[in-house]
Design a protein around this motif. Structure first.
Motif, PDB file in Angstrom:
ATOM      1  N   PHE A 168       0.503  -1.307   0.182  1.00  0.00           N
ATOM      2  CA  PHE A 168      -0.080   0.167  -0.065  1.00  0.00           C
ATOM      3  C   PHE A 168       1.217   1.235  -0.583  1.00  0.00           C
ATOM      4  N   GLY A 169       0.282   2.327  -1.353  1.00  0.00           N
ATOM      5  CA  GLY A 169       1.391   3.678  -0.637  1.00  0.00           C
ATOM      6  C   GLY A 169       2.389   3.356  -1.389  1.00  0.00           C
ATOM      7  N   PRO A 170       2.700   5.143  -1.518  1.00  0.00           N
ATOM      8  CA  PRO A 170       3.922   5.423  -1.811  1.00  0.00           C
ATOM      9  C   PRO A 170       5.165   4.475  -1.265  1.00  0.00           C
ATOM     10  N   GLN A 171       5.327   4.078  -0.046  1.00  0.00           N
ATOM     11  CA  GLN A 171       6.314   3.835   1.231  1.00  0.00           C
ATOM     12  C   GLN A 171       6.279   2.424   0.280  1.00  0.00           C
ATOM     13  N   LYS A 172       5.235   0.805  -0.556  1.00  0.00           N
ATOM     14  CA  LYS A 172       4.997   0.498  -1.048  1.00  0.00           C
ATOM     15  C   LYS A 172       5.095  -0.561   0.767  1.00  0.00           C
ATOM     16  N   THR A 173       3.944  -0.018   1.764  1.00  0.00           N
ATOM     17  CA  THR A 173       4.541  -0.851   2.559  1.00  0.00           C
ATOM     18  C   THR A 173       3.348  -2.470   3.433  1.00  0.00           C
ATOM     19  N   PRO A 174       4.668  -3.233   2.966  1.00  0.00           N
ATOM     20  CA  PRO A 174       3.187  -4.874   3.007  1.00  0.00           C
ATOM     21  C   PRO A 174       2.262  -4.550   3.755  1.00  0.00           C
ATOM     22  N   ALA A 175       0.887  -5.392   2.355  1.00  0.00           N
ATOM     23  CA  ALA A 175       0.173  -5.249   3.777  1.00  0.00           C
ATOM     24  C   ALA A 175      -0.165  -5.431   4.999  1.00  0.00           C
ATOM     25  N   ARG A 176       0.176  -6.498   5.120  1.00  0.00           N
ATOM     26  CA  ARG A 176      -0.225  -7.227   6.093  1.00  0.00           C
ATOM     27  C   ARG A 176       0.428  -6.545   7.239  1.00  0.00           C
ATOM     28  N   ASP A 177       1.415  -5.334   7.018  1.00  0.00           N
ATOM     29  CA  ASP A 177       2.003  -4.763   8.350  1.00  0.00           C
ATOM     30  C   ASP A 177       0.712  -2.897   8.708  1.00  0.00           C
ATOM     31  N   VAL A 178      -0.034  -3.322   7.274  1.00  0.00           N
ATOM     32  CA  VAL A 178      -1.063  -1.983   6.915  1.00  0.00           C
ATOM     33  C   VAL A 178      -2.190  -2.766   8.442  1.00  0.00           C
ATOM     34  N   PHE A 179      -2.487  -4.346   7.165  1.00  0.00           N
ATOM     35  CA  PHE A 179      -4.136  -4.417   8.361  1.00  0.00           C
ATOM     36  C   PHE A 179      -3.850  -4.527   9.558  1.00  0.00           C
ATOM     37  N   ASN A 180      -2.417  -5.398   9.885  1.00  0.00           N
ATOM     38  CA  ASN A 180      -2.236  -5.336  11.646  1.00  0.00           C
ATOM     39  C   ASN A 180      -2.197  -3.772  11.992  1.00  0.00           C
ATOM     40  N   ASN A 181      -2.030  -2.608  11.787  1.00  0.00           N
ATOM     41  CA  ASN A 181      -1.740  -1.566  12.665  1.00  0.00           C
ATOM     42  C   ASN A 181      -3.155  -1.070  12.237  1.00  0.00           C
ATOM     43  N   ILE A 182      -4.251  -1.667  12.196  1.00  0.00           N
ATOM     44  CA  ILE A 182      -5.149  -0.563  11.542  1.00  0.00           C
ATOM     45  C   ILE A 182      -6.540  -0.972  13.281  1.00  0.00           C
ATOM     46  N   ASP A 183      -7.565   0.324  13.358  1.00  0.00           N
ATOM     47  CA  ASP A 183      -7.711   0.136  14.856  1.00  0.00           C
ATOM     48  C   ASP A 183      -9.521   0.345  14.198  1.00  0.00           C
ATOM     49  N   ARG A 184      -9.419   1.152  13.496  1.00  0.00           N
ATOM     50  CA  ARG A 184     -10.658   1.793  13.090  1.00  0.00           C
ATOM     51  C   ARG A 184     -11.044   1.817  11.258  1.00  0.00           C
ATOM     52  N   ILE A 185     -12.766   1.639  11.127  1.00  0.00           N
ATOM     53  CA  ILE A 185     -12.229   2.280   9.101  1.00  0.00           C
ATOM     54  C   ILE A 185     -13.567   3.074   9.272  1.00  0.00           C
ATOM     55  N   TYR A 186     -12.664   3.603   8.465  1.00  0.00           N
ATOM     56  CA  TYR A 186     -14.048   4.772   7.786  1.00  0.00           C
ATOM     57  C   TYR A 186     -14.357   4.412   6.366  1.00  0.00           C
ATOM     58  N   ILE A 187     -15.358   4.181   6.590  1.00  0.00           N
ATOM     59  CA  ILE A 187     -15.768   4.138   4.132  1.00  0.00           C
ATOM     60  C   ILE A 187     -16.410   5.441   4.172  1.00  0.00           C
ATOM     61  N   VAL A 188     -16.142   5.874   3.051  1.00  0.00           N
ATOM     62  CA  VAL A 188     -16.232   6.959   3.029  1.00  0.00           C
ATOM     63  C   VAL A 188     -16.837   7.130   1.313  1.00  0.00           C
ATOM     64  N   ALA A 189     -18.473   7.847   1.285  1.00  0.00           N
ATOM     65  CA  ALA A 189     -18.949   7.218   0.066  1.00  0.00           C
ATOM     66  C   ALA A 189     -20.131   8.356  -0.017  1.00  0.00           C
ATOM     67  N   CYS A 190     -20.341   7.853  -1.217  1.00  0.00           N
ATOM     68  CA  CYS A 190     -22.235   8.668  -1.392  1.00  0.00           C
ATOM     69  C   CYS A 190     -22.539   7.760  -2.395  1.00  0.00           C
ATOM     70  N   GLY A 191     -23.830   8.446  -2.243  1.00  0.00           N
ATOM     71  CA  GLY A 191     -25.198   7.585  -2.619  1.00  0.00           C
ATOM     72  C   GLY A 191     -25.176   6.045  -2.981  1.00  0.00           C
ATOM     73  N   THR A 192     -25.344   5.542  -3.950  1.00  0.00           N
ATOM     74  CA  THR A 192     -25.098   4.222  -3.858  1.00  0.00           C
ATOM     75  C   THR A 192     -24.058   3.076  -3.159  1.00  0.00           C
TER      76      THR A 192
END
Ligand code: GLU
Length: 339
Positions: free
Chosen positions: A285-309
């Motif tokens: 993920f991201g410009p630093q190419k952080t491995p997905a495992r590290d990204v997922f392990n560090n998530i403590d909250r998720i925002y889903i930002v969307a419109c309409g459907t």
């Protein structure tokens, strides 16, 4: 956010731009326009409503140049009208813009104070004013873009041409996508791959805070300090058919029916069969190419930002994430999120 198509090459730009804009029609729009070189000047034709209105106006028009830009607009600043439709042209510079320039009021006042004549209600026209001012000083469209981009705040993708250099296009973006298709002796710039695939499968994806300089059939990409970047030329594995409606009466229906296959195709490289488990080895993920495992392990909250459907879909997603990943999830309307 609507459609951008630009062409530079040996063919007549009009048909390529119009057929490209048709490929982008699924995005919805309220007006459309082109600026194409003819006898040394960029000739601009715009129309409110559907592309067929623009096509009608274009039937009698002749263009002898080999460069042009086109746009389908979804009005954010100013009513849907021919006068607000893109391209916007100032002093020989024409631009098409997707997105929003947040600091447009401030730029507008500056342009007016310096004696500029603003003809539309759009934020986009101001980008044309800034580029035109800078091109007069620097004598170079790329140099002008280098000076203008730091003045812009907001989400935008912009494609510009200058009639004095009819073998050049300059594009820059922050947010909405812009893709540069590299054909044989020709370059097609568009806001979506659909408008490019029928001409070439070799593309450069422009990233945020980058400026693309197209000259002849070559494209060079720079950072905002003017340093040349090494960009990957991506070979896209797509045919035109997969970009079209394939018998469905509209694109949304096609997308709905495609979802099971699209989700499976996206997950497939990351699923091991025996035993069944997710394997995210190569995903980064991201410009630093952080491995997905590290990204997922560090998530403590998720925002889903969307419109309409997609907001309703996000609300469904909220239940899944909370139930399966045991994370607090909030689904927010995109228009409210910044507050
Ligand atoms: N903000 C611009 C306008 O209102 C561009 C909108 C678009 O993305 O089409 O003209």
């Amino acid at each position: 956010m609507c459609g951008i198509v630009g062409y530079l090459g040996p063919k007549a730009p009009k048909d390529i731009i119009i057929s490209g804009l048709k490929q982008l029609e699924y995005r919805g729009y309220d007006s459309a326009g082109v600026a194409i070189l003819h006898q040394g000047s960029l000739k601009r034709v715009r129309a409110q409503g559907k592309l067929t209105n623009l096509e009608k106006k274009l039937t009698e028009e002749k263009f002898d140049g080999h460069i042009g830009i086109g746009h389908t607009r979804w009005a954010t600043h100013g009513v849907p009208s021919e006068n607000n439709a893109h391209p916007h042209s100032v002093g020989g510079v024409s631009i098409v813009h997707n997105g929003i320039i947040e600091n447009y009021m401030e730029i507008r006042e500056r342009v007016l104070a310096e004696g500029g004549k603003i003809k539309s209600e759009t934020d986009s026209e101001l980008v044309a004013h800034l580029l035109s001012q800078e091109v007069r000083e620097t004598g170079d469209l790329f140099e002008a873009a280098l000076r203008v981009v730091p003045q812009l705040e907001g989400a935008y993708s912009v494609l510009s041409v200058w009639e004095e250099k009819p073998d050049q296009m300059v594009a820059f973006k922050n947010g909405p996508p812009l893709i540069i298709g590299l054909g044989k002796d020709e370059v097609i710039v568009a806001s979506d791959i659909q408008a490019i695939v029928q001409y070439t499968k070799e593309v450069i994806y422009l990233d945020d805070h980058e400026i693309a300089y197209v000259e002849g059939s070559k494209c060079t990409v720079f950072d905002l300090k003017g340093n040349q970047l090494k960009k990957e030329i991506v070979h896209i594995d797509w045919n035109r058919e997969s970009a079209e409606k394939q018998g469905y009466s509209h694109f949304m229906l096609k997308e709905i029916y495609e979802q099971p296959r699209a989700v499976a195709a996206a997950l497939d490289p990351h699923v091991l069969r025996d035993p069944y488990r997710a394997e995210l080895k190569d995903l980064t993920f991201g410009p630093q190419k952080t491995p997905a495992r590290d990204v997922f392990n560090n998530i403590d909250r998720i925002y889903i930002v969307a419109c309409g459907t997609s907001y309703y879909a996000g609300m469904t997603g909220e239940y899944f994430f909370e139930k399966l990943a045991h994370l607090p999830v909030e689904c927010e309307l995109a228009s409210e999120f910044r507050y």
